[in-house]
Design a protein around this motif. Structure first.
Motif, PDB file in Angstrom:
ATOM      1  N   ARG A  27     -71.906 -43.163   4.029  1.00 15.39           N
ATOM      2  CA  ARG A  27     -73.173 -42.704   3.450  1.00 15.39           C
ATOM      3  C   ARG A  27     -74.186 -42.340   4.532  1.00 15.39           C
ATOM      4  O   ARG A  27     -75.226 -41.767   4.226  1.00 15.39           O
ATOM      5  N   TYR A  28     -73.874 -42.662   5.763  1.00 11.73           N
ATOM      6  CA  TYR A  28     -74.808 -42.442   6.868  1.00 11.73           C
ATOM      7  C   TYR A  28     -74.130 -41.644   7.976  1.00 11.73           C
ATOM      8  O   TYR A  28     -74.091 -42.067   9.132  1.00 11.73           O
ATOM      9  N   ARG A  29     -73.639 -40.492   7.638  1.00 12.21           N
ATOM     10  CA  ARG A  29     -72.883 -39.681   8.614  1.00 12.21           C
ATOM     11  C   ARG A  29     -73.762 -39.157   9.747  1.00 12.21           C
ATOM     12  O   ARG A  29     -73.252 -38.710  10.768  1.00 12.21           O
ATOM     13  N   HIS A  30     -75.054 -39.209   9.581  1.00 17.25           N
ATOM     14  CA  HIS A  30     -75.982 -38.743  10.613  1.00 17.25           C
ATOM     15  C   HIS A  30     -76.188 -39.780  11.720  1.00 17.25           C
ATOM     16  O   HIS A  30     -76.728 -39.451  12.777  1.00 17.25           O
ATOM     17  N   VAL A  31     -75.772 -41.022  11.493  1.00 15.04           N
ATOM     18  CA  VAL A  31     -75.946 -42.084  12.482  1.00 15.04           C
ATOM     19  C   VAL A  31     -74.884 -41.931  13.571  1.00 15.04           C
ATOM     20  O   VAL A  31     -73.717 -41.637  13.289  1.00 15.04           O
ATOM     21  N   ALA A  32     -75.292 -42.147  14.799  1.00 20.13           N
ATOM     22  CA  ALA A  32     -74.381 -41.996  15.941  1.00 20.13           C
ATOM     23  C   ALA A  32     -73.182 -42.940  15.822  1.00 20.13           C
ATOM     24  O   ALA A  32     -73.325 -44.098  15.420  1.00 20.13           O
ATOM     25  N   LEU A  33     -72.027 -42.431  16.175  1.00 18.00           N
ATOM     26  CA  LEU A  33     -70.781 -43.181  16.048  1.00 18.00           C
ATOM     27  C   LEU A  33     -70.795 -44.516  16.800  1.00 18.00           C
ATOM     28  O   LEU A  33     -70.346 -45.528  16.243  1.00 18.00           O
TER      29      LEU A  33
END
Length: 112
Positions: A27-33
């Motif tokens: 749900r948070y694909r924008h957060v850095a891996l």
């Protein structure tokens, strides 16, 4: 009775943590891996805090293959709820059919 039920409850709790650790970040694909990985490790710690005692206690009444089969079924049930409720991706008929085959395999493990 409690010695048979407590491992199931602990496995269920551990699978909730595991599912969030493995799939919650979707749900948070924008957060850095790297941050996602560290967060998942932190969540997984609580999974292990429940999984290890579940298996340790469960080994007194279930065999290791039975514990693993039980864990797989619990994982599928937790994931089905998580996928529909948290990710907004309800399972389709073919997913349920595939899961049913895994449940059938787990059932065979419990036969004498």
């Amino acid at each position: 009775m409690l010695e048979r039920l407590l491992p199931v409850l602990l496995l269920t709790g551990s699978n909730v943590f595991m599912t969030f650790a493995w799939y919650g970040h979707l749900r948070y694909r924008h957060v850095a891996l790297p941050l996602v990985i560290l967060t998942s490790w932190g969540i997984a710690f609580f999974e292990y805090c429940l999984m290890v005692p579940a298996n340790r206690m469960g080994a007194a009444v279930y065999s290791a293959p039975q514990l693993k089969g039980m864990q797989e079924v619990i994982t599928l049930l937790v994931f089905a709820c998580f996928s529909a409720l948290y990710l907004g991706q309800p399972l389709k008929w073919n997913h349920w059919a595939g899961f049913a085959l895994i449940v059938a395999a787990a059932w065979l493990i419990f036969l004498d």
